[in-house]
Design an enzyme around this catalytic site. Structure first.
Site, PDB file in Angstrom:
ATOM      1  N   LYS A  52       0.601  -1.329  -0.007  1.00  0.00           N
ATOM      2  CA  LYS A  52       0.038  -0.191  -0.039  1.00  0.00           C
ATOM      3  C   LYS A  52       0.867   1.345   0.061  1.00  0.00           C
ATOM      4  CE  LYS A  52      -3.377  -2.334  -0.466  1.00  0.00           C
ATOM      5  NZ  LYS A  52      -3.496  -2.582  -1.690  1.00  0.00           N
ATOM      6  N   GLY A  54       2.144   2.342  -2.851  1.00  0.00           N
ATOM      7  CA  GLY A  54       1.928   2.815  -4.365  1.00  0.00           C
ATOM      8  C   GLY A  54       2.608   2.114  -5.308  1.00  0.00           C
ATOM      9  N   THR A  55       2.817   0.867  -4.935  1.00  0.00           N
ATOM     10  CA  THR A  55       3.500  -0.012  -5.643  1.00  0.00           C
ATOM     11  C   THR A  55       3.029  -0.102  -7.234  1.00  0.00           C
ATOM     12  OG1 THR A  55       3.568  -1.541  -3.921  1.00  0.00           O
ATOM     13  CG2 THR A  55       4.504  -2.419  -5.699  1.00  0.00           C
ATOM     14  N   THR A  56       1.614  -0.170  -7.197  1.00  0.00           N
ATOM     15  CA  THR A  56       0.792  -0.300  -8.635  1.00  0.00           C
ATOM     16  C   THR A  56       1.293   0.786  -9.620  1.00  0.00           C
ATOM     17  OG1 THR A  56      -0.874  -1.193  -7.284  1.00  0.00           O
ATOM     18  CG2 THR A  56      -1.391  -0.726  -9.598  1.00  0.00           C
ATOM     19  N   TRP A  57       1.640   2.118  -9.016  1.00  0.00           N
ATOM     20  CA  TRP A  57       1.932   3.070  -9.805  1.00  0.00           C
ATOM     21  C   TRP A  57       3.431   3.036 -10.099  1.00  0.00           C
ATOM     22  CZ3 TRP A  57       2.747   8.550  -6.955  1.00  0.00           C
ATOM     23  CH2 TRP A  57       2.883   9.559  -7.882  1.00  0.00           C
ATOM     24  N   HIS A 116       7.806  -7.485  -1.594  1.00  0.00           N
ATOM     25  CA  HIS A 116       7.454  -6.886  -0.430  1.00  0.00           C
ATOM     26  C   HIS A 116       8.591  -7.313   0.589  1.00  0.00           C
ATOM     27  CE1 HIS A 116       3.968  -4.604  -1.672  1.00  0.00           C
ATOM     28  NE2 HIS A 116       3.495  -5.468  -1.942  1.00  0.00           N
ATOM     29  N   SER A 146      -5.077   3.066   3.732  1.00  0.00           N
ATOM     30  CA  SER A 146      -5.016   2.518   2.442  1.00  0.00           C
ATOM     31  C   SER A 146      -5.167   0.910   2.729  1.00  0.00           C
ATOM     32  CB  SER A 146      -3.910   2.530   1.643  1.00  0.00           C
ATOM     33  OG  SER A 146      -3.997   2.056   0.642  1.00  0.00           O
ATOM     34  N   TYR A 204       6.451   8.463  -1.994  1.00  0.00           N
ATOM     35  CA  TYR A 204       5.289   8.356  -2.633  1.00  0.00           C
ATOM     36  C   TYR A 204       4.895   9.765  -2.799  1.00  0.00           C
ATOM     37  CZ  TYR A 204       0.169   7.972  -3.533  1.00  0.00           C
ATOM     38  OH  TYR A 204      -1.142   7.809  -4.305  1.00  0.00           O
ATOM     39  N   LYS A 274      -8.157   5.868  -3.755  1.00  0.00           N
ATOM     40  CA  LYS A 274      -8.152   7.350  -4.100  1.00  0.00           C
ATOM     41  C   LYS A 274      -6.752   8.074  -4.582  1.00  0.00           C
ATOM     42  CE  LYS A 274     -11.374   8.551  -0.193  1.00  0.00           C
ATOM     43  NZ  LYS A 274     -11.143   9.438   0.873  1.00  0.00           N
TER      44      LYS A 274
HETATM   45  P1  PAP Z   1      -0.399  -3.053  -3.055  1.00  0.00           P
HETATM   46  O1  PAP Z   1       0.499  -3.360  -2.167  1.00  0.00           O
HETATM   47  O2  PAP Z   1      -1.910  -4.112  -2.975  1.00  0.00           O
HETATM   48  O3  PAP Z   1       0.201  -3.641  -4.494  1.00  0.00           O
HETATM   49  P2  PAP Z   1      -0.125  -0.472  -3.643  1.00  0.00           P
HETATM   50  O4  PAP Z   1      -0.334  -0.278  -5.155  1.00  0.00           O
HETATM   51  O5  PAP Z   1       1.259  -0.491  -3.204  1.00  0.00           O
HETATM   52  O6  PAP Z   1      -0.923  -1.704  -3.228  1.00  0.00           O
HETATM   53  O7  PAP Z   1      -0.871   0.861  -3.037  1.00  0.00           O
HETATM   54  C1  PAP Z   1      -2.232   1.226  -3.476  1.00  0.00           C
HETATM   55  C2  PAP Z   1      -2.331   2.707  -3.139  1.00  0.00           C
HETATM   56  O8  PAP Z   1      -1.664   3.239  -4.300  1.00  0.00           O
HETATM   57  C3  PAP Z   1      -3.727   3.063  -3.108  1.00  0.00           C
HETATM   58  O9  PAP Z   1      -3.780   4.185  -2.138  1.00  0.00           O
HETATM   59  P3  PAP Z   1      -5.063   4.609  -1.420  1.00  0.00           P
HETATM   60  O10 PAP Z   1      -5.681   3.525  -0.919  1.00  0.00           O
HETATM   61  O11 PAP Z   1      -4.476   5.752  -0.690  1.00  0.00           O
HETATM   62  O12 PAP Z   1      -5.924   5.298  -2.581  1.00  0.00           O
HETATM   63  C4  PAP Z   1      -4.071   3.517  -4.674  1.00  0.00           C
HETATM   64  O13 PAP Z   1      -5.057   4.104  -4.918  1.00  0.00           O
HETATM   65  C5  PAP Z   1      -2.609   4.045  -4.840  1.00  0.00           C
HETATM   66  N1  PAP Z   1      -2.338   4.133  -6.393  1.00  0.00           N
HETATM   67  C6  PAP Z   1      -2.637   3.093  -7.250  1.00  0.00           C
HETATM   68  N2  PAP Z   1      -2.221   3.685  -8.509  1.00  0.00           N
HETATM   69  C7  PAP Z   1      -1.753   4.859  -8.275  1.00  0.00           C
HETATM   70  C8  PAP Z   1      -1.348   5.745  -9.374  1.00  0.00           C
HETATM   71  N3  PAP Z   1      -1.270   5.453 -10.764  1.00  0.00           N
HETATM   72  N4  PAP Z   1      -0.970   6.979  -8.776  1.00  0.00           N
HETATM   73  C9  PAP Z   1      -1.127   7.346  -7.382  1.00  0.00           C
HETATM   74  N5  PAP Z   1      -1.415   6.372  -6.579  1.00  0.00           N
HETATM   75  C10 PAP Z   1      -1.856   5.008  -7.091  1.00  0.00           C
END
Ligand code: PAP
Length: 313
Positions: A52, A54-57, A116, A146, A204, A274
């Site tokens: 959580k 921002g790994t996906t980003w 992770h 998150s 992030y 979000k």
């Molecule tokens: P994971 O550990 O399950 O892979 P991960 O991607 O690390 O999750 O984190 C998810 C967070 O990144 C979410 O934040 P939030 O719950 O505060 O909203 C998700 O919305 C956010 N996120 C995903 N994609 C992006 C992006 N392209 N830019 C910025 N934040 C993003």
């Protein structure tokens, strides 16, 4: 596993403590598999983070930066695949039952992996080889929120109800996925100071605030800096736009469908909640925030790392 210390988890029934960190049984099996079988080469690149952060980003950004000469923006794989399908989570290789390296897939020389796993538990070959590691971290209050919101949305999984007060108490005790959070962050922080050419530490919030600067810095670190020509052509901006929360979260491929590892099925849209800095204020009381701040101050004391500058909102 039955011999390991165990605590009630809040994303699964139980969490197990292994080499000082907490895991669900499924994650732990994957970590142990990676420790025994994974062989990194010096050409590999790893994206490491706590869940959580921002790994996906970052998966999307790193994939787009590293493969920018292979794909056109109008037909880019990120338009038709979720970032988690393009960059493999190291500890899930085991659960997907994918032979490594996969003999049927011609592998690019430089492979991008995500993990992770805490630094001290990484497979030896990752530490011993000269491969690069990008470590991504995020304000722990937003990480906690998150994760809590993510867990609340997992309606299809039978989890014991856990109040936010109980969950934060666990988090503050260090019992969180791949936690203690502070030990995870500190492990990579220290090696980033020791081996700056091998380990880049990125926040992030900093990436959100100045994407242009950090994406260029990331490309340099990855050994593929943007040329002046690419900059003039707007390639950096195209990559930022392609990987933005607004763009990715609105793609059909990320709004529908699921990802599955073993019996864990997750809707792709749940990786996009979000994407904001400071959402913790909508969920935590000031007292909860202060309590987490005090713990972080105490744990990070003397390390030179703080969550009160760029990470604080
Ligand atoms: P994971 O550990 O399950 O892979 P991960 O991607 O690390 O999750 O984190 C998810 C967070 O990144 C979410 O934040 P939030 O719950 O505060 O909203 C998700 O919305 C956010 N996120 C995903 N994609 C992006 C992006 N392209 N830019 C910025 N934040 C993003």
């Amino acid at each position: 596993m039955s011999t390991l210390p165990k605590e009630l988890g809040w994303t699964s029934d139980h969490m197990y403590q292994y080499q000082g960190f907490w895991y669900t049984s499924m994650n732990l099996e994957g970590v142990m598999w990676a420790q025994q079988h994974f062989k990194a080469t010096h050409l590999d690149v790893f994206l490491a983070s706590t869940p959580k952060s921002g790994t996906t980003w970052l998966k999307a950004l790193m994939f787009a930066i590293m493969n920018r000469t292979r794909f056109d923006f109008s037909t880019h794989p990120l338009l038709t695949s979720n970032p988690h399908e393009l960059v493999t989570l190291l500890e899930f290789y085991f659960h997907w039952n994918i032979p490594y390296p996969n003999p049927n897939t011609p592998l690019p020389k430089t492979q991008l992996f995500q993990t992770h796993i805490p630094f001290t538990s990484l497979p030896e070959s990752i530490v011993d080889s000269q491969c690069r590691i990008l470590y991504l971290c995020r304000n722990p209050k937003d990480v906690f929120v998150s994760m809590y919101c993510f867990k609340e949305n997992l309606t299809d999984i039978n989890l014991a109800p856990l109040s936010i007060e109980e969950a934060i108490e666990q988090f503050c005790k260090g019992v969180s996925l791949f936690g203690p959070f502070w030990d995870h962050v500190l492990g990579y922080w220290k090696v980033s100071l020791e081996w700056p050419e091998r380990v880049l530490f990125l926040k992030y919030e900093d990436l959100k605030r100045d994407s242009l600067f950090h994406v260029k810095r990331l490309a340099e670190f990855l050994g593929c800096p943007f040329s002046l020509e690419e900059e003039k052509e707007g390639i950096v901006h195209e990559i930022i736009k392609l990987c933005s929360f607004e763009n990715l979260s609105n793609l059909k491929v990320n709004k529908t469908g699921v990802l599955q590892a073993r019996d864990f099925i997750i809707e792709k849209k749940k990786f996009f909640q979000k994407g904001e800095v400071g959402d913790w204020k909508n969920h935590l009381t000031t007292e909860m925030g202060d309590c987490l701040n005090r713990i972080m101050d105490q744990k990070l004391d003397g390390s030179g790392l703080t969550f009160h500058d760029s990470l604080e909102t």
